[in-house]
Scaffold this active site. Sequence first.
Site, short mmCIF file in Angstrom:
data_model
loop_
_atom_site.label_atom_id
_atom_site.label_comp_id
_atom_site.label_asym_id
_atom_site.label_seq_id
_atom_site.Cartn_x
_atom_site.Cartn_y
_atom_site.Cartn_z
N ARG A 180 105.36 58.87 6.10
CA ARG A 180 106.58 59.18 6.84
C ARG A 180 106.72 58.42 8.16
O ARG A 180 107.77 58.50 8.81
CB ARG A 180 106.65 60.70 7.10
CG ARG A 180 106.70 61.56 5.84
CD ARG A 180 108.08 61.62 5.22
NE ARG A 180 109.06 62.23 6.10
CZ ARG A 180 109.30 63.54 6.17
NH1 ARG A 180 108.61 64.39 5.44
NH2 ARG A 180 110.22 64.01 6.99
N HIS A 200 100.59 52.94 2.04
CA HIS A 200 101.28 53.31 3.27
C HIS A 200 100.45 53.00 4.52
O HIS A 200 100.61 53.65 5.55
CB HIS A 200 101.67 54.78 3.24
CG HIS A 200 102.53 55.14 2.07
ND1 HIS A 200 103.79 54.61 1.91
CD2 HIS A 200 102.30 55.95 1.01
CE1 HIS A 200 104.31 55.10 0.78
NE2 HIS A 200 103.42 55.90 0.22
N ARG A 226 112.02 77.16 10.43
CA ARG A 226 110.90 76.91 9.53
C ARG A 226 110.64 78.13 8.65
O ARG A 226 110.89 79.26 9.04
CB ARG A 226 109.64 76.57 10.35
CG ARG A 226 109.94 75.42 11.31
CD ARG A 226 108.70 74.92 11.96
NE ARG A 226 107.76 74.40 10.98
CZ ARG A 226 106.49 74.13 11.26
NH1 ARG A 226 106.02 74.35 12.46
NH2 ARG A 226 105.70 73.65 10.33
N GLU A 236 97.03 70.72 10.63
CA GLU A 236 96.89 71.65 11.75
C GLU A 236 95.45 71.55 12.26
O GLU A 236 94.70 70.70 11.79
CB GLU A 236 97.23 73.08 11.29
CG GLU A 236 98.65 73.19 10.72
CD GLU A 236 99.01 74.60 10.25
OE1 GLU A 236 98.45 75.57 10.78
OE2 GLU A 236 99.86 74.71 9.36
N LYS A 268 96.32 69.16 18.01
CA LYS A 268 96.35 68.36 16.78
C LYS A 268 96.13 66.87 17.08
O LYS A 268 96.40 66.02 16.24
CB LYS A 268 97.70 68.56 16.07
CG LYS A 268 97.96 70.03 15.70
CD LYS A 268 99.36 70.23 15.17
CE LYS A 268 99.70 71.72 15.06
NZ LYS A 268 101.12 71.95 14.75
N LYS A 322 107.56 88.93 26.42
CA LYS A 322 108.19 87.91 25.56
C LYS A 322 109.03 88.58 24.48
O LYS A 322 108.58 89.47 23.77
CB LYS A 322 107.12 87.02 24.91
CG LYS A 322 106.38 86.12 25.88
CD LYS A 322 107.19 84.90 26.25
CE LYS A 322 106.37 83.79 26.90
NZ LYS A 322 105.48 84.16 27.98
#
Length: 264
Positions: free
Chosen positions: A107, A88, A254, A3, A54, A148
């Site tokens: 990944r 990796h 999540r 993050e 990010k 919202k």
Amino acid sequence: MPELPEVQVVVNGIIEKFLNKEIAEIIEIRPKTVQYFTEVEEFGKILDIERRGKFILLFTDKKLKIVVHLRMTGKLISEETEDYLPPHARAYFVFKDKTRLIFDDARTFGKIQIYQQNAKIESIEKLGVEPLTDNFNEKYLKNILKNKKAPIKNLLLNQHLVAGLGNIYVAELLFRAKISPKKEGGKLTSKEIVKIVKETKSVLQEAIKHNGTTISDYRSIYNKTGEFQNFLKVYQKKICECGNEISRIKQAGRSTYYCPKCQK
Ligand SMILES: [Zn+2]
């Protein structure tokens, strides 16, 4: 996923080690890791390194903008030897002085993208305000939360509203602000909005100071873990400091961690 604080620590590391160094070449090991949106004769010298949300942005004197997105498991690791590659490694920058910056990504969701300096990149253009700037304030947050119906947690995760926050820091800042992640965005009081602004800034600043949070993959460019995982209060915790059990629920697919006693 790294993050804002983790990406900032990576950016700070690149500034320390690679600012003003000239990129000789970018070697791709796994196809589709490096994407070219412009022709490149020479990459040039890195003149500036920035973070937006990010994303990592490298600007060179050959008028290029190199965008790195670490996504789930991407890391940029500084390597002094000329031949070592971690298991990796997907691509690497080779500098004129033979040092390297290796993009390691188990990944394989991460990307290195090469653009002309003035290219508009939609995913970056659409980002909301940077939470560590003065533009992230009570007025801004009040305005985007107005009417919202979505829970505050989901709204804070929306990169188009606020850039760089993810699951860990939203959980922690809402705990510090004593606000339930389930509370409707439009129903927050002015006092609560002020608390969110304050706690967002302080949790991010503290995390940067402690080199970010390593839950599994995140490493700095020196291949070191962060230390802020030692200061988390609710994320992946079982018991709150008040003695109550931490609840784990799903929001927008999540996991959310919060203390129903401390957070209303
Ligand atoms: Zn509690």
